[in-house]
Design a protein around this motif. Structure first.
Motif, short mmCIF file in Angstrom:
data_model
loop_
_atom_site.label_atom_id
_atom_site.label_comp_id
_atom_site.label_asym_id
_atom_site.label_seq_id
_atom_site.Cartn_x
_atom_site.Cartn_y
_atom_site.Cartn_z
N LEU A 127 0.82 -1.19 0.00
CA LEU A 127 0.00 0.00 0.00
C LEU A 127 0.86 1.26 0.00
O LEU A 127 2.04 1.23 0.38
N ILE A 128 0.29 2.36 -0.43
CA ILE A 128 0.95 3.65 -0.32
C ILE A 128 1.23 3.89 1.17
O ILE A 128 0.34 3.70 2.00
N PRO A 129 2.47 4.26 1.55
CA PRO A 129 2.81 4.39 2.97
C PRO A 129 1.82 5.27 3.73
O PRO A 129 1.55 6.41 3.36
N GLY A 130 1.26 4.70 4.80
CA GLY A 130 0.33 5.45 5.65
C GLY A 130 -0.92 5.91 4.95
O GLY A 130 -1.55 6.88 5.36
N ALA A 131 -1.35 5.19 3.91
CA ALA A 131 -2.45 5.67 3.07
C ALA A 131 -3.80 5.65 3.78
O ALA A 131 -4.65 6.50 3.52
N LEU A 132 -4.02 4.69 4.66
CA LEU A 132 -5.35 4.51 5.21
C LEU A 132 -5.70 5.53 6.29
O LEU A 132 -6.79 6.07 6.31
N CYS A 133 -4.77 5.76 7.22
CA CYS A 133 -5.04 6.71 8.29
C CYS A 133 -3.74 6.95 9.05
O CYS A 133 -2.75 6.25 8.85
N GLU A 134 -3.75 7.91 9.94
CA GLU A 134 -2.55 8.23 10.70
C GLU A 134 -2.15 7.08 11.60
O GLU A 134 -0.98 6.79 11.78
N ASP A 135 -3.12 6.41 12.20
CA ASP A 135 -2.81 5.31 13.11
C ASP A 135 -3.83 4.20 12.91
O ASP A 135 -4.87 4.17 13.57
N PRO A 136 -3.55 3.25 11.99
CA PRO A 136 -4.53 2.20 11.69
C PRO A 136 -4.87 1.31 12.88
O PRO A 136 -5.91 0.66 12.89
N SER A 137 -3.99 1.26 13.89
CA SER A 137 -4.25 0.39 15.03
C SER A 137 -5.50 0.81 15.80
O SER A 137 -6.05 0.05 16.59
N GLY A 187 6.45 6.21 10.97
CA GLY A 187 5.73 5.99 9.73
C GLY A 187 5.07 4.62 9.72
O GLY A 187 5.30 3.79 10.59
N HIS A 188 4.25 4.38 8.70
CA HIS A 188 3.52 3.11 8.59
C HIS A 188 3.83 2.45 7.25
O HIS A 188 3.81 3.10 6.21
N ALA A 189 4.10 1.14 7.30
CA ALA A 189 4.21 0.32 6.09
C ALA A 189 3.06 -0.68 6.14
O ALA A 189 2.87 -1.37 7.15
#
Length: 230
Positions: A127-137, A187-189
């Motif tokens: 996915l595009i890095p961090g595409a879904l939200c700031e903190d998917p958890s 960041g998020h991967a």
């Protein structure tokens, strides 16, 4: 000549007094979130029997795990349940590598009621890095959030591949670590795992792998999908 020596000594003194930052140590991170993506959640329960008590599958499902499913229904109807994983990458990391392993020797794979079948090949989307939200958890990630998003959140539909057998491990691929988000936090991967549709063949499949959440893992050995960073 005396001036040159004096200048050199002054320069050395400045260098010696300047602080140097130690290189970032390499590390391993595990998913902060692993969510099963199902386009029709009730379809699985209507086709396949639930896991029986005291089976190897029941043991895996009672602990953290990643899971893929292909359900072959009647009249040609089928469904694939995919696995979304999210990693938090420490800010300042440069190179990341995605890996998968079954060091606990507990991978479960059943194909058309044959749990001795060879494990199917996997396709990994990035996915595009961090595409879904700031903190998917903190979110409930759904199939529609990933596969039907507008604009698309998938950067590569065929980023990596792996075929994992019991007790083995595999390096899926390397990439530049994602940058820190806007407020300076990690960041998020993010990735999605699925059965490789070109190699799946006929019949329903169920693939379950125990997932470590902390080193050395809930089974005493690193298992599942994880990411190294330097």
């Amino acid at each position: 000549m005396r001036l040159s020596i004096t200048t050199l000594l002054s320069a050395l003194a400045i260098v010696a007094a300047s602080p140097t930052l130690p290189p970032r140590a390499c590390g391993t991170v595990y998913p902060t979130l692993f969510s099963l993506l199902s386009p029709e959640p009730g379809f699985f329960n209507s086709i396949m029997q639930p896991a029986k008590a005291n089976t190897a599958l029941r043991t895996l499902l009672d602990s953290p795990h990643v899971r893929l499913q292909h359900i072959q229904g009647t009249e040609g109807k089928s469904q694939d349940n995919l696995q979304f994983v999210d990693f938090k990458i420490p800010a300042g990391s440069n190179t990341c590598q995605l890996e998968i392993a079954d060091h606990a020797n507990m991978l479960y794979f059943e194909k058309a009621t044959d749990n001795n079948a060879a494990s199917s090949a996997l396709n990994i989307m990035k996915l595009i890095p961090g595409a879904l939200c700031e903190d998917p958890s903190t979110e409930n990630i759904t199939y529609a959030d990933v596969m039907d998003a507008t604009p698309p959140v998938i950067q590569y539909y065929h980023w990596g591949a792996a075929t994992l057998q019991r007790g083995q491990s595999s390096i899926i691929g390397s990439f530049a670590c994602p940058p820190a988000n806007g407020n300076g936090e990690d960041g998020h991967a993010q990735f999605v795992l699925e059965f490789d549709p070109d190699q799946l063949g006929a019949g329903s499949c169920d693939w379950v792998l125990p997932q470590s959440t902390t080193d050395p893992g809930v089974f005493g050995l690193v298992s599942g999908i994880y990411l190294t960073h330097c």
